[in-house]
Scaffold this motif. Structure first.
Motif, PDB file in Angstrom:
ATOM      1  N   LEU A 175      50.405  16.816 -31.906  1.00 59.82           N
ATOM      2  CA  LEU A 175      51.486  17.007 -31.383  1.00 59.82           C
ATOM      3  C   LEU A 175      52.151  18.539 -32.083  1.00 59.82           C
ATOM      4  O   LEU A 175      52.617  18.268 -33.287  1.00 59.82           O
ATOM      5  N   PRO A 176      51.527  19.583 -31.722  1.00 65.41           N
ATOM      6  CA  PRO A 176      51.743  20.840 -32.502  1.00 65.41           C
ATOM      7  C   PRO A 176      53.185  21.352 -32.503  1.00 65.41           C
ATOM      8  O   PRO A 176      53.625  21.770 -33.780  1.00 65.41           O
ATOM      9  N   ALA A 213      50.815  14.314 -36.420  1.00 63.96           N
ATOM     10  CA  ALA A 213      49.549  13.510 -35.999  1.00 63.96           C
ATOM     11  C   ALA A 213      49.609  12.184 -36.164  1.00 63.96           C
ATOM     12  O   ALA A 213      50.253  11.518 -36.813  1.00 63.96           O
ATOM     13  N   LEU A 214      49.062  11.603 -34.750  1.00 64.47           N
ATOM     14  CA  LEU A 214      49.217   9.968 -34.542  1.00 64.47           C
ATOM     15  C   LEU A 214      47.705   9.649 -34.429  1.00 64.47           C
ATOM     16  O   LEU A 214      46.832  10.085 -33.698  1.00 64.47           O
ATOM     17  N   THR A 215      47.403   8.463 -35.184  1.00 60.31           N
ATOM     18  CA  THR A 215      46.380   8.148 -35.327  1.00 60.31           C
ATOM     19  C   THR A 215      46.205   6.386 -35.401  1.00 60.31           C
ATOM     20  O   THR A 215      47.142   5.939 -36.088  1.00 60.31           O
ATOM     21  N   VAL A 216      45.194   5.791 -34.881  1.00 64.24           N
ATOM     22  CA  VAL A 216      45.115   4.267 -34.775  1.00 64.24           C
ATOM     23  C   VAL A 216      44.374   3.953 -36.097  1.00 64.24           C
ATOM     24  O   VAL A 216      43.293   4.242 -36.588  1.00 64.24           O
ATOM     25  N   VAL A 217      45.097   2.846 -36.801  1.00 62.01           N
ATOM     26  CA  VAL A 217      44.337   2.309 -38.020  1.00 62.01           C
ATOM     27  C   VAL A 217      44.378   0.901 -37.856  1.00 62.01           C
ATOM     28  O   VAL A 217      45.379   0.323 -37.457  1.00 62.01           O
ATOM     29  N   SER A 218      43.122   0.311 -38.069  1.00 57.83           N
ATOM     30  CA  SER A 218      43.233  -1.435 -38.109  1.00 57.83           C
ATOM     31  C   SER A 218      42.549  -1.768 -39.183  1.00 57.83           C
ATOM     32  O   SER A 218      42.116  -1.178 -39.976  1.00 57.83           O
ATOM     33  N   GLN A 219      42.833  -3.215 -39.263  1.00 60.81           N
ATOM     34  CA  GLN A 219      42.548  -3.949 -40.450  1.00 60.81           C
ATOM     35  C   GLN A 219      41.976  -5.279 -40.054  1.00 60.81           C
ATOM     36  O   GLN A 219      42.890  -6.062 -39.505  1.00 60.81           O
ATOM     37  N   GLY A 220      40.964  -5.701 -40.595  1.00 62.30           N
ATOM     38  CA  GLY A 220      40.447  -7.061 -40.241  1.00 62.30           C
ATOM     39  C   GLY A 220      39.525  -7.278 -39.071  1.00 62.30           C
ATOM     40  O   GLY A 220      39.587  -6.519 -38.045  1.00 62.30           O
ATOM     41  N   TRP A 221      38.578  -8.109 -39.278  1.00 59.35           N
ATOM     42  CA  TRP A 221      37.629  -8.431 -38.115  1.00 59.35           C
ATOM     43  C   TRP A 221      38.099  -9.882 -37.508  1.00 59.35           C
ATOM     44  O   TRP A 221      38.024  -9.727 -35.937  1.00 59.35           O
ATOM     45  N   SER A 248      53.531  12.995 -40.447  1.00 61.70           N
ATOM     46  CA  SER A 248      54.155  14.309 -40.471  1.00 61.70           C
ATOM     47  C   SER A 248      54.088  15.466 -41.352  1.00 61.70           C
ATOM     48  O   SER A 248      53.971  15.074 -42.657  1.00 61.70           O
ATOM     49  N   LEU A 249      53.697  16.454 -41.099  1.00 60.45           N
ATOM     50  CA  LEU A 249      53.126  17.599 -41.954  1.00 60.45           C
ATOM     51  C   LEU A 249      54.449  18.578 -42.245  1.00 60.45           C
ATOM     52  O   LEU A 249      54.941  19.060 -41.519  1.00 60.45           O
ATOM     53  N   ASP A 250      54.388  18.964 -43.504  1.00 58.72           N
ATOM     54  CA  ASP A 250      55.419  19.806 -44.024  1.00 58.72           C
ATOM     55  C   ASP A 250      54.773  20.629 -45.124  1.00 58.72           C
ATOM     56  O   ASP A 250      54.631  20.019 -46.164  1.00 58.72           O
ATOM     57  N   GLY A 251      54.425  21.779 -44.742  1.00 53.54           N
ATOM     58  CA  GLY A 251      53.786  22.607 -45.570  1.00 53.54           C
ATOM     59  C   GLY A 251      52.347  22.361 -45.775  1.00 53.54           C
ATOM     60  O   GLY A 251      51.528  21.926 -45.115  1.00 53.54           O
ATOM     61  N   GLY A 252      52.068  22.101 -47.170  1.00 55.86           N
ATOM     62  CA  GLY A 252      50.888  21.363 -47.462  1.00 55.86           C
ATOM     63  C   GLY A 252      50.693  20.079 -47.730  1.00 55.86           C
ATOM     64  O   GLY A 252      50.010  19.340 -48.465  1.00 55.86           O
ATOM     65  N   SER A 253      51.727  19.184 -47.290  1.00 58.68           N
ATOM     66  CA  SER A 253      51.886  17.593 -47.663  1.00 58.68           C
ATOM     67  C   SER A 253      51.926  16.828 -46.498  1.00 58.68           C
ATOM     68  O   SER A 253      52.491  17.577 -45.297  1.00 58.68           O
ATOM     69  N   MET A 254      51.697  15.824 -46.324  1.00 56.49           N
ATOM     70  CA  MET A 254      51.925  14.591 -45.074  1.00 56.49           C
ATOM     71  C   MET A 254      52.598  13.532 -45.671  1.00 56.49           C
ATOM     72  O   MET A 254      52.452  13.088 -46.749  1.00 56.49           O
ATOM     73  N   SER A 255      53.551  13.212 -45.039  1.00 63.32           N
ATOM     74  CA  SER A 255      54.295  12.025 -45.046  1.00 63.32           C
ATOM     75  C   SER A 255      53.580  10.854 -44.061  1.00 63.32           C
ATOM     76  O   SER A 255      53.449  11.239 -42.858  1.00 63.32           O
ATOM     77  N   ASN A 256      53.574   9.490 -44.390  1.00 59.94           N
ATOM     78  CA  ASN A 256      53.169   8.554 -43.512  1.00 59.94           C
ATOM     79  C   ASN A 256      54.044   7.264 -42.980  1.00 59.94           C
ATOM     80  O   ASN A 256      55.012   6.946 -43.938  1.00 59.94           O
ATOM     81  N   LEU A 300      59.044   8.804 -32.344  1.00 59.93           N
ATOM     82  CA  LEU A 300      58.411   9.532 -33.683  1.00 59.93           C
ATOM     83  C   LEU A 300      59.286   9.585 -34.561  1.00 59.93           C
ATOM     84  O   LEU A 300      59.016   9.710 -35.829  1.00 59.93           O
ATOM     85  N   ALA A 301      60.549   9.077 -34.430  1.00 60.26           N
ATOM     86  CA  ALA A 301      61.775   9.167 -35.664  1.00 60.26           C
ATOM     87  C   ALA A 301      61.394   7.720 -36.124  1.00 60.26           C
ATOM     88  O   ALA A 301      60.858   6.706 -35.883  1.00 60.26           O
TER      89      ALA A 301
END
Length: 613
Positions: free
Chosen positions: A541-542, A547-555, A566-574, A611-612
């Motif tokens: 989302l420019p 950036a939204l991405t799907v992450v999974s864990q477990g079989w 969320s990008l802010d300058g050169g860092s990302m918060s998750n 997104l909030a």
């Protein structure tokens, strides 16, 4: 050779396509004065003079592959998608054309490889209309209000046994108010193509439905033309097994007799037992390539019964569409089951890879050139066409050195000839991801560390390595974030190459001679990033710089999250949002709307995603 093409109108539901003629004469390439580590030669295609000659060509090649236990001495292999058979900054000026901003998400809501070429998916959006495919039903939603509102549900049943389990069982394309839905049979060997009129989304109408024996490996939209790539592998025959003292000899003789008794309906895509491509329109490779048939079918959903098709007598899942070309890489197939039509199967074995190029014009798909590279082509992301140049990332094989390379190829008459190359990318390492831009390639390899290479392609005849970055882990999917940033989604790893879990890394590519990793987000141990297998599980989302991405864990006991980066300058918060469980995690999509809102599609629900925090 002159080119011939025929298009036949077929009333109602009958045949998936008729042949589109091609010319197939290719000359021999000159012998190189020196043998490079990855050499280029010519790959011939010929057209059979009759149906008898075409069948003989299949049988002759097949007899070399049948033994006392059947194909391949009795080992039944399944391909990737269910059928049988990856200086100084002052000297580099972006004004010269080196750019990282060519690729963006498509307006249909799908994260695509090529701008202007939409890809099939389980979800599509057009304005306020959202469509999703779920267990044999096409669901239409109005997403203009406070909450998505279901407008209609259309059953997509087929009497010939089409299965709709999600993933490889069904995907769709949307064009001009009509959906083209592709469904796979439970054994993966047949495909149903259904066209649905959505001019009134509260009351959709199925206008065409055709089942073809052939497995869909890719589907693309060029303007208003839908192109479907169908693959037919080795026929399923009633092979014998050895029994008794001379059992192997007798079994092999019986099995060879079965192969000799095959008909073209066993080798070509068919509807109700009748081939859908004319014999003279099947190109036969002279190279030793996997045996089978790959067919490109084109149709306009406005008149879905008018279709054209052309084919190559090889089984390959590695194909790439640019805006005006289709490239088929006929390397050895990779085995295993996949979760979507053209998710990454991984490279197969073999020393050389023939490449066949076709021009796209309306519903025509016309052969224009072919060539051959020594080395492996991992998947469609390893190929890119721009400005008349085909760029290919190739991995090591039995015919190359112990490294990876990037080649540029151009059409010279009916041949694809090498124009330039960069070698020795990742010695003793494997290509994990590639991303192409107008005049730039970013290649990631991995063994113990993650080298990220930036390659200048502004001069196709003289590509050059600009810079590299070595860090732990590797990126399986790369996405541009404007002119100066790049995000990589993949796996974290220890310094000795042991993977630990998924990660997202932010890169600064302002100075391509010295790319930098700015920040990294590491996910739980043994987690997987969905975008590594299926890039449609990544959304950028420019305007929000999110950036939204799907992450999974477990079989067993799988949990799926949406990672909100969320990008802010050169860092990302998750921020992690738990959204799904079990096998439905593979179908999670985050669809951006023109309004700025994002729709979350899970196994059972369609809702707006906040997104909030």
């Amino acid at each position: 050779m002159s080119l011939r093409r025929t298009t036949t109108s077929i009333a109602a539901v009958t045949c998936l396509g008729v042949a589109a003629g091609v010319g197939y004469v290719v000359g021999d390439s000159p012998a190189p004065t020196t043998a490079p580590p990855i050499a280029l030669a010519n790959a011939d295609l010929t057209a059979a003079g009759s149906c008898e000659e075409l069948l003989d060509s299949y049988v002759e090649r097949a007899l070399e592959q049948v033994g006392p236990y059947g194909w391949g001495s009795g080992i039944i292999a399944f391909d990737s998608l269910g059928g049988s058979d990856a200086g100084e900054s002052a000297g580099i000026e972006r004004a010269a054309g080196v750019s990282t901003s060519r690729s963006t998400s498509n307006e249909s809501g799908t994260n695509v490889q090529e701008v202007g070429v939409d890809e099939s998916d389980v979800v599509k959006v057009a304005g306020s209309l959202l469509l999703r495919l779920r267990e044999g039903e096409l669901l239409a939603y109005d997403v203009s209000g406070d909450e998505p509102r279901l407008l209609s549900t259309t059953a997509l049943d087929d009497a010939r046994g089409t299965d709709w389990p999600g993933g490889p069982g069904g995907e769709l394309l949307l064009v001009d108010g009509r959906a083209v839905v592709l469904g796979s049979s439970s054994d993966g060997l047949a495909t149903t193509v259904t066209t649905v009129d959505l001019s009134d989304p509260t009351s959709p109408a199925v206008v065409d439905a055709t089942t073809v024996r052939g497995r869909v490996s890719a589907a693309r939209l060029h303007g208003d033309v839908v192109r479907i790539v169908l693959v037919n592998g080795l026929p399923e025959l009633d092979f014998s097994s050895p029994d008794g003292t001379f059992g192997q000899i007798r079994a092999q003789l019986r099995n060879r007799a079965l192969v000799r008794e095959t008909t073209l309906a066993d080798w070509l895509p068919t509807v109700d037992g009748e081939p859908v491509v004319a014999c003279e329109d099947v190109a036969v490779p002279d190279d030793a390539v996997p045996l089978g048939t790959t067919t490109v079918v084109a149709l306009d959903p406005a008149s879905p019964a008018d279709r054209t098709s052309t084919a190559v007598a090889t089984d390959s899942d590695t194909s790439y569409f640019s805006t005006d070309r289709f490239y088929l890489a006929a390397g050895s197939p990779a085995w295993g089951w996949g979760d979507c039509f053209d998710c990454r199967p991984g490279p197969g074995s073999g020393g050389t890879t023939p490449i066949y190029a076709f021009a796209l014009d309306g519903t025509d798909t016309t052969y224009v050139a072919s060539g051959e590279v020594e080395g492996t082509i991992a998947d469609r992301w390893s190929m890119d066409g721009v400005g008349g140049s085909l760029r290919v990332a190739v991995g090591a094989s039995s015919e190359t050195g112990n490294f990876n390379s990037v080649l540029t190829l151009r059409e010279d008459g009916s041949r694809l000839v090498e124009e330039g190359r960069v070698d020795r990318l990742g010695v003793d390492e494997e290509i994990k991801s590639v991303r192409w831009f107008d005049d730039l390639a970013i290649v990631v390899t991995f063994r113990q560390t993650d080298p990220l290479y930036a390659i200048d392609l502004s001069d196709p005849a003289a590509p050059r390595l600009l810079g590299e970055l070595k860090i732990p882990g590797f990126s399986e999917y790369l996405h541009p974030l404007g002119e100066q940033r790049l995000i990589g989604v993949g796996q974290d790893a220890t310094l000795d190459g042991v993977t630990r879990g998924a990660q997202a890394a932010l890169f600064d590519v302002t100075d391509l001679t010295a790319p930098r990793q700015l920040d990294v987000v590491r996910y739980p141990q043994h987690s997987q990033a969905g975008a590594g297998l299926d890039p449609r599980q990544f959304t950028w989302l420019p305007e929000q710089r999110v950036a939204l991405t799907v992450v999974s864990q477990g079989w067993t006991g799988t949990t799926g999250w949406v990672s909100v980066l969320s990008l802010d300058g050169g860092s990302m918060s998750n921020r992690m949002v738990e959204v799904e469980h079990g096998s439905d995690v593979a179908d999670v999509r985050l669809v951006p709307l023109a309004s700025g809102r994002v729709v979350l599609v899970t196994g059972e629900d369609v809702s707006f995603f906040s997104l909030a925090g």
